[in-house]
Every structure is written in C-alpha cells, then in structure tokens.
Design a protein around this motif. Structure first.
Motif, PDB file in Angstrom:
ATOM      1  N   ASN A 153       1.042  -1.095  -0.094  1.00 30.94           N
ATOM      2  CA  ASN A 153      -0.223   0.082   0.145  1.00 30.94           C
ATOM      3  C   ASN A 153       0.870   1.224   0.005  1.00 30.94           C
ATOM      4  N   ALA A 154       0.773   2.224  -0.878  1.00 34.33           N
ATOM      5  CA  ALA A 154       1.050   3.599  -0.687  1.00 34.33           C
ATOM      6  C   ALA A 154       0.719   4.036   0.639  1.00 34.33           C
ATOM      7  N   PRO A 155       1.393   5.103   1.289  1.00 31.69           N
ATOM      8  CA  PRO A 155       0.799   5.663   2.468  1.00 31.69           C
ATOM      9  C   PRO A 155      -0.513   6.409   2.365  1.00 31.69           C
ATOM     10  N   GLN A 156      -1.273   5.969   3.257  1.00 29.16           N
ATOM     11  CA  GLN A 156      -2.767   6.590   3.060  1.00 29.16           C
ATOM     12  C   GLN A 156      -3.313   6.621   4.134  1.00 29.16           C
ATOM     13  N   PHE A 173      -2.225  15.642   9.105  1.00 23.69           N
ATOM     14  CA  PHE A 173      -1.469  14.383   8.997  1.00 23.69           C
ATOM     15  C   PHE A 173      -0.604  14.489   7.638  1.00 23.69           C
ATOM     16  N   GLY A 174      -1.225  14.905   6.521  1.00 21.37           N
ATOM     17  CA  GLY A 174      -0.355  15.123   5.347  1.00 21.37           C
ATOM     18  C   GLY A 174      -0.053  13.858   4.702  1.00 21.37           C
ATOM     19  N   PRO A 175      -0.929  12.795   4.505  1.00 23.29           N
ATOM     20  CA  PRO A 175      -0.126  11.515   3.841  1.00 23.29           C
ATOM     21  C   PRO A 175      -0.628  11.840   2.202  1.00 23.29           C
ATOM     22  N   PRO A 176       0.364  11.016   1.486  1.00 18.57           N
ATOM     23  CA  PRO A 176       0.047  11.266  -0.019  1.00 18.57           C
ATOM     24  C   PRO A 176      -1.307  11.062  -0.304  1.00 18.57           C
ATOM     25  N   PHE A 177      -2.139  10.276   0.066  1.00 20.20           N
ATOM     26  CA  PHE A 177      -3.670   9.835  -0.221  1.00 20.20           C
ATOM     27  C   PHE A 177      -4.450   9.694   1.136  1.00 20.20           C
ATOM     28  N   VAL A 178      -5.615  10.055   0.786  1.00 23.43           N
ATOM     29  CA  VAL A 178      -6.692   9.863   1.740  1.00 23.43           C
ATOM     30  C   VAL A 178      -7.878   9.128   0.796  1.00 23.43           C
ATOM     31  N   LEU A 199     -11.248   8.071  14.610  1.00 26.31           N
ATOM     32  CA  LEU A 199     -10.134   7.163  14.195  1.00 26.31           C
ATOM     33  C   LEU A 199      -9.537   7.442  12.611  1.00 26.31           C
ATOM     34  N   LEU A 200      -8.289   7.576  12.555  1.00 26.82           N
ATOM     35  CA  LEU A 200      -7.736   7.871  11.246  1.00 26.82           C
ATOM     36  C   LEU A 200      -6.870   6.504  11.240  1.00 26.82           C
ATOM     37  N   LEU A 201      -7.189   5.642  10.024  1.00 25.86           N
ATOM     38  CA  LEU A 201      -6.685   4.343   9.829  1.00 25.86           C
ATOM     39  C   LEU A 201      -5.499   4.570   9.045  1.00 25.86           C
ATOM     40  N   PHE A 202      -4.248   4.455   9.179  1.00 25.00           N
ATOM     41  CA  PHE A 202      -2.997   4.760   8.366  1.00 25.00           C
ATOM     42  C   PHE A 202      -2.853   3.496   7.877  1.00 25.00           C
ATOM     43  N   GLU A 203      -2.768   3.194   6.387  1.00 29.16           N
ATOM     44  CA  GLU A 203      -2.410   2.012   5.677  1.00 29.16           C
ATOM     45  C   GLU A 203      -0.826   2.292   4.955  1.00 29.16           C
ATOM     46  N   GLY A 204       0.015   1.492   4.942  1.00 35.02           N
ATOM     47  CA  GLY A 204       1.250   1.802   4.158  1.00 35.02           C
ATOM     48  C   GLY A 204       2.045   0.396   4.277  1.00 35.02           C
ATOM     49  N   VAL A 235      10.964  21.140  20.495  1.00 37.09           N
ATOM     50  CA  VAL A 235      12.186  20.557  20.117  1.00 37.09           C
ATOM     51  C   VAL A 235      12.227  19.727  18.987  1.00 37.09           C
ATOM     52  N   PHE A 236      11.188  19.322  18.552  1.00 39.70           N
ATOM     53  CA  PHE A 236      10.915  18.542  17.291  1.00 39.70           C
ATOM     54  C   PHE A 236      10.095  19.323  16.049  1.00 39.70           C
ATOM     55  N   LYS A 237      10.804  19.061  15.152  1.00 42.67           N
ATOM     56  CA  LYS A 237      10.503  19.910  13.944  1.00 42.67           C
ATOM     57  C   LYS A 237       9.606  18.920  13.050  1.00 42.67           C
ATOM     58  N   SER A 238       8.385  19.428  12.640  1.00 46.74           N
ATOM     59  CA  SER A 238       7.290  18.736  11.895  1.00 46.74           C
ATOM     60  C   SER A 238       7.465  18.957  10.230  1.00 46.74           C
ATOM     61  N   THR A 239       7.912  18.191   9.590  1.00 42.88           N
ATOM     62  CA  THR A 239       8.338  18.364   8.177  1.00 42.88           C
ATOM     63  C   THR A 239       6.999  18.653   7.376  1.00 42.88           C
ATOM     64  N   LYS A 240       6.950  19.445   6.500  1.00 42.18           N
ATOM     65  CA  LYS A 240       5.889  19.707   5.516  1.00 42.18           C
ATOM     66  C   LYS A 240       5.604  18.650   4.790  1.00 42.18           C
ATOM     67  N   PRO A 241       4.577  18.138   4.140  1.00 41.85           N
ATOM     68  CA  PRO A 241       4.616  17.079   3.159  1.00 41.85           C
ATOM     69  C   PRO A 241       4.808  17.743   1.986  1.00 41.85           C
ATOM     70  N   LYS A 242       5.404  16.711   0.971  1.00 39.61           N
ATOM     71  CA  LYS A 242       6.012  17.313  -0.234  1.00 39.61           C
ATOM     72  C   LYS A 242       4.869  17.966  -1.154  1.00 39.61           C
ATOM     73  N   ARG A 243       3.446  17.294  -1.038  1.00 45.16           N
ATOM     74  CA  ARG A 243       2.458  17.805  -1.823  1.00 45.16           C
ATOM     75  C   ARG A 243       1.164  17.478  -1.028  1.00 45.16           C
ATOM     76  N   GLU A 244       0.143  18.234  -1.202  1.00 41.96           N
ATOM     77  CA  GLU A 244      -1.075  18.343  -0.714  1.00 41.96           C
ATOM     78  C   GLU A 244      -1.801  16.870  -0.804  1.00 41.96           C
ATOM     79  N   CYS A 245      -2.332  16.284   0.007  1.00 39.37           N
ATOM     80  CA  CYS A 245      -2.648  15.030  -0.108  1.00 39.37           C
ATOM     81  C   CYS A 245      -4.044  14.854  -1.053  1.00 39.37           C
ATOM     82  N   ILE A 246      -4.067  13.709  -1.695  1.00 40.43           N
ATOM     83  CA  ILE A 246      -5.067  13.567  -2.690  1.00 40.43           C
ATOM     84  C   ILE A 246      -6.260  12.755  -2.264  1.00 40.43           C
TER      85      ILE A 246
END
Length: 324
Positions: A153-156, A173-178, A199-204, A235-246
């Motif tokens: 699975n692609a991260p979603q 959350f900013g996954p590639p797909f929803v 509940l957010l279910l993450f698949e990957g 102290v933790f930097k959260s990185t921005k996703p490379k693109r908006e989730c689809i």
C-alpha cells in the motif's frame, strides 16, 4: 477536544498522574506454556491539559511496519506531549506477532470480532478489553496497518466519506492519499465510530516488511497531527508534506487476466493514463508475455508484489474518482 483540567488517569487497573510517565500492562492470557505475556502500554502525560491521543498498531500480527512507526514515536520521544496525554500500544495482537501470523492462535482475525466479548474466544476477549478499558480514555485514535500478503500500500489514511470532521485532521497528517472507504463489519474502526471516537486508519507497506518511506510517512504525519493539536514539543520539527494529500472518492482493483509470473513496472503512488503499461505476466518457459495495461486513468495506491499470480488475483488498486 481540548480539556481545561488535568485529572488522574485510571487505566487498566493503574492510575497515571499528570506529568507522569508510566508503562502499564495489557494482559489477557498466558501462553500455552503458562508463560505470562506482558503487552506494554506506554503512557506519557503532560502537566498541562489537552486531548488524549492513542496510537495503536499490530492488530494483525504480521503488520510489522505499523509496529515500527509506533516504536519510533516512543524511541524518539515524540510521544512526550507538550499538553495532554499520549498512549502508545505498539503490538495489540502480541500472540500473532510472536507466531509471525496475522491471526490469533484461535485462527480469528482480531479486526473482525469487535466489540468482542468477556467470555468469548481469545481474540474476542482482547477486543473487549481494548474497547472497554482503553478506548474510553481516547479523544483521537490513529491505528497503523499495512497491506495484506504481498500487496504493498502507498501511505494513505482511510475513513468513511461522511466523517467530514476528519478531513482537517487528515490534511494535518499530510499523507500522499486519503481513501474514503466503508467501515467493515465488526472492525476496530467501525466500533470506534459507533462509540463516537474519531479514528484515522493509516495504511502503508506490506506484511512482514519495513519500508523507510512508509515509516517516515507515518512518523512525520504523527508529528504533524500532534503539532496541529498543540501537543508536539518545540524541540521536534514537523516536516511539511511534499504535496497536498489527494482525496480519493472511489477506486477499483485491476485483476490478473492470466496466471503466471508477474512483474510490476509502474511505481507505487504514480499517476497513470488509460492503456499505460503497468506490468507484465509471463510463463516460466518464455513462450508467453502479456502486458497489463491500465483500464482507466488514476493513481496507483496498491501494487501486488508477488512474483506468482493466478487468474483473478488483484494486481493494482487504482483511483477512479478524485475529490475536487
């Protein structure tokens, strides 16, 4: 979701004070050797009020990539909140995890027996204890899974289309797909939905496999959502996703027309057009070569990575309709 007062947390027979770090035990049954099985539940509390976020993984014993994501949240100290409480359960189906199997020793799929029973099968008892002793404390649940068998699975993120309240959390959350998907009968997600627990279910990734891209997507997404809730330490930097989730409204499986040796050439997460070559099926003797082509345009969100397939096997999961 925000809370104005920090109270003592009573969970699994223990009490956890504000500002306290504690490991409690989610025990249900011993092994057949009478050896006790300790399933650690790691709890970190801030002295400041805030929501309670529950991270879970390992509902299926073979889905180790989800376990790795929650492990990293703990190992990197991301689970130590600025406000509120974070509960981590890296391995819920510890019996399957020990035996390297998806199911429980009784052969049951834990994700098909919720809400469970205090006097039922082993899987049903675990489900019952989780729902009655842990879930009531959670304001948000993020449950990590992988693709079954050799399906990658692609991260979603997945939830039902009517849960529009989760769209903002998904974007944070900013996954590639929803992927909007229906709740399955007697699943963990369905039961939490009926209880009014978001509940957010993450698949990957796939079973018995740890993929760095999938792991980073899960860890970074968790950091982003904690930041969104005001719980992530500075102290933790959260990185921005490379693109908006689809956001995907509908998707279809492309199945094998023939049996044979299979090799995919289209990369996971890529966009394809109708009639693009996605892979090929051959025989062991060099006499046959069939090109698998896309039947419609869309994003590939799952690929079967098995080298051997049979007629009718699912090969590619491709989006059909994108939310605009």
């Amino acid at each position: 979701m925000p809370k104005t007062k920090v109270e003592i947390l009573h969970i699994l027979g223990e009490q956890v004070l504000p500002g306290e770090s504690k490991e409690v035990n989610f025990d249900v049954a011993n092994l057949h050797t009478s050896t006790p099985v300790n399933v650690p539940v790691i709890i970190e509390r801030s002295k400041k009020p805030g929501p309670t976020v529950l991270f879970t993984a390992g509902i299926h014993g073979d889905e180790v990539n989800g376990v790795e994501i929650v492990r990293q949240l703990i190992a990197k100290g991301i689970n130590r909140p600025k406000t509120g409480t974070i509960i981590c359960m890296p391995v819920i189906n510890v019996f399957g995890f020990i035996n390297l199997k998806r199911e429980f020793p009784d052969g049951r799929d834990l994700n098909r027996v919720f809400p469970g029973s205090p006097s039922g099968s082993l899987a049903a008892r675990v489900a019952y204890k989780l729902i009655h002793e842990v879930i009531p404390h959670a304001d948000l649940i993020i449950d990590f899974h992988t693709g079954g068998s050799d399906r990658f699975n692609a991260p979603q993120l997945r939830y039902t289309k009517d849960h529009t309240d989760l769209n903002a959390l998904a974007k944070a959350f900013g996954p590639p797909f929803v992927l909007y998907s229906k709740n399955l009968s007697k699943s963990f997600r369905t039961t939490c939905s009926k209880l009014g627990k978001p509940l957010l279910l993450f698949e990957g990734g796939k079973s018995f496999h740890i993929d760095d891209i999938v792991t980073n997507s899960g860890v970074n997404g968790s950091k982003r959502i904690l930041k969104h809730l005001g719980m992530l330490k500075t102290v933790f930097k959260s990185t921005k996703p490379k693109r908006e989730c689809i956001f995907i409204n509908e998707s279809k499986w492309l199945r094998a027309k023939y049996s044979g040796m299979f090799k995919a050439v289209a990369p996971i997460g890529s966009h394809v057009e109708k009639d693009d070559i996605l892979g090929n099926i051959t025989d062991p003797y060099g006499k046959f070569n069939y090109f698998v082509r896309a039947r419609h345009a869309g994003y590939i969100i799952n690929i079967n990575e098995s080298p051997i397939v049979y007629q009718g096997d699912a090969l590619f999961h491709i989006s059909v309709e994108i939310k605009t």
